[in-house]
Scaffold this motif. Sequence first.
Motif, short mmCIF file in Angstrom:
data_model
loop_
_atom_site.label_atom_id
_atom_site.label_comp_id
_atom_site.label_asym_id
_atom_site.label_seq_id
_atom_site.Cartn_x
_atom_site.Cartn_y
_atom_site.Cartn_z
N ALA A 246 0.87 -1.18 0.00
CA ALA A 246 0.00 0.00 0.00
C ALA A 246 0.90 1.22 0.00
N ILE A 268 -2.84 4.09 -1.38
CA ILE A 268 -3.22 3.48 -2.66
C ILE A 268 -2.64 2.07 -2.73
N PRO A 269 -3.50 1.04 -2.83
CA PRO A 269 -2.99 -0.33 -2.96
C PRO A 269 -2.14 -0.47 -4.22
N VAL A 274 -7.58 0.83 -7.31
CA VAL A 274 -8.28 1.37 -6.14
C VAL A 274 -9.39 2.30 -6.62
N ARG A 322 -11.80 3.90 -10.77
CA ARG A 322 -10.71 2.99 -10.42
C ARG A 322 -9.42 3.49 -11.06
#
Length: 473
Positions: A246, A268-269, A274, A322
């Motif tokens: 992350a 933010i992954p 995301v 996304r």
Amino acid sequence: MSRWSVRIESVVLDDFKNVKHGEINLENKKSAYRASVLGLYGQNGSGKTALIDSIGILKLALSGSRIPAKYADYINVGADYASLKFQFLVKKGEAQYHAWYEFRIRRDLRQEDYSPQNIENSLDPMSKFRVTLYDECLRFQYCDEKVKIRMASLIDTKTEEVFLPKSRYIELVGTDKKTSTDIYVAYKLAEESSRSFIFSRQLINTVRKNCSNVIYTDLINSLLTFGTRELFVINTDTSGLISLNALPIAFKYKYDDEPKETFGQLAIPLNESVLVPMELVDVVRELMSNMNIVLEQIIPGLSIKVYELDTELSKDSKPGKRLQLMSERNGKEIPLKYESEGIKKIVSILQLLIVVYNSESITLAVDELDAGFFEYLLGELLKVISEKGKGQLIFTSHNLRPLETIDKGFIAFTTVNPENRYIRFVNVKGNNNLRDFYYRDITLGEQTEPVYDPTNNYEIMLALKEAGKTYDT
């Protein structure tokens, strides 16, 4: 129109983590640089992270946020409480304050029923304790072209009453009985909810409504704004998110044609896309575009791209988009998650370093700034920020390269004495290499306090041999 700017001038810690007592002045008194930079160096476990953690608690207190229960374990073993004291320089044009904000924290048992249901709904489900912030005191000196005020207490809660001095209470709160009752309730709620009372919403709103003395209200408002919007703390918890795929991006951004500023932190992954709220999509896009200007200079050929994928509704039925971060290097793109930990660390803090360089009103405190940085790059980047920047940067590091590149007045050291944790080196001449000087002091111990607890290579060898007996073949 000039804005208020706030800087931390000094920190005093008592019984906080492994610091029985430590005080450190953050200002470079030897040279007149516009930037304020403090690099803290020392042996492992000697109080470097304690300084950054104390600033993290300061941010929570100034912003009126709840202090998590984990900080109850930061009180020194054997002590009933920890004391933290911060001095600030607050200024706007000719108006200038020196302000002191101090408080204590202690560990208390939670009052609510510690049942399975309450554990599940708790913000700190693993802890039976809470942090109580108490004995707050805000003092100040003030001067401008017409007015001078000597050291005076504005709000002092070290009393059986809500706060003293009584004259200040009347000026800030008024004499209305209902308002006084509401303030007393706010005082008790702040204590029970692990928050600052001085910077609680109830007291702030009451002062704004009832107090006509702008010297008082400006001081409180400037410190509140500083804690909420202009003080950023990057600690090891933040860095740990990178290892968990992350990317924490702390930011403060302002569009050229709009007065409004956007600030906050996004996680933010890296191993998946995301869903980002629509109002933040442009912010992420602009942040990365702005960041790439600098990123391409410090890591040639590298830039970060934002891939915009599908539009979806979030769980609360709000529209979002996304996004996925991609790394582009010499025309080839790969997901950012496949980049090194060092690259991800740089990307996570670069926007804040940009703001520190350009804005006097920003303070950034970073623990282990050197983690993932190539040492030559770290030294050159800090040299640029310290000599030409405008804001305040406080960092800890194990990499000694900056000792050779930045002004000696920007460096402080920890000691092995828990009663006097922080010192500045004395007898350092202008032509001394501070890195070599530090190594020499580790060996010879020429400062007022030892900065290194000596190790013995022979004893280490014996210990390794003793511990490895089970591996003998």
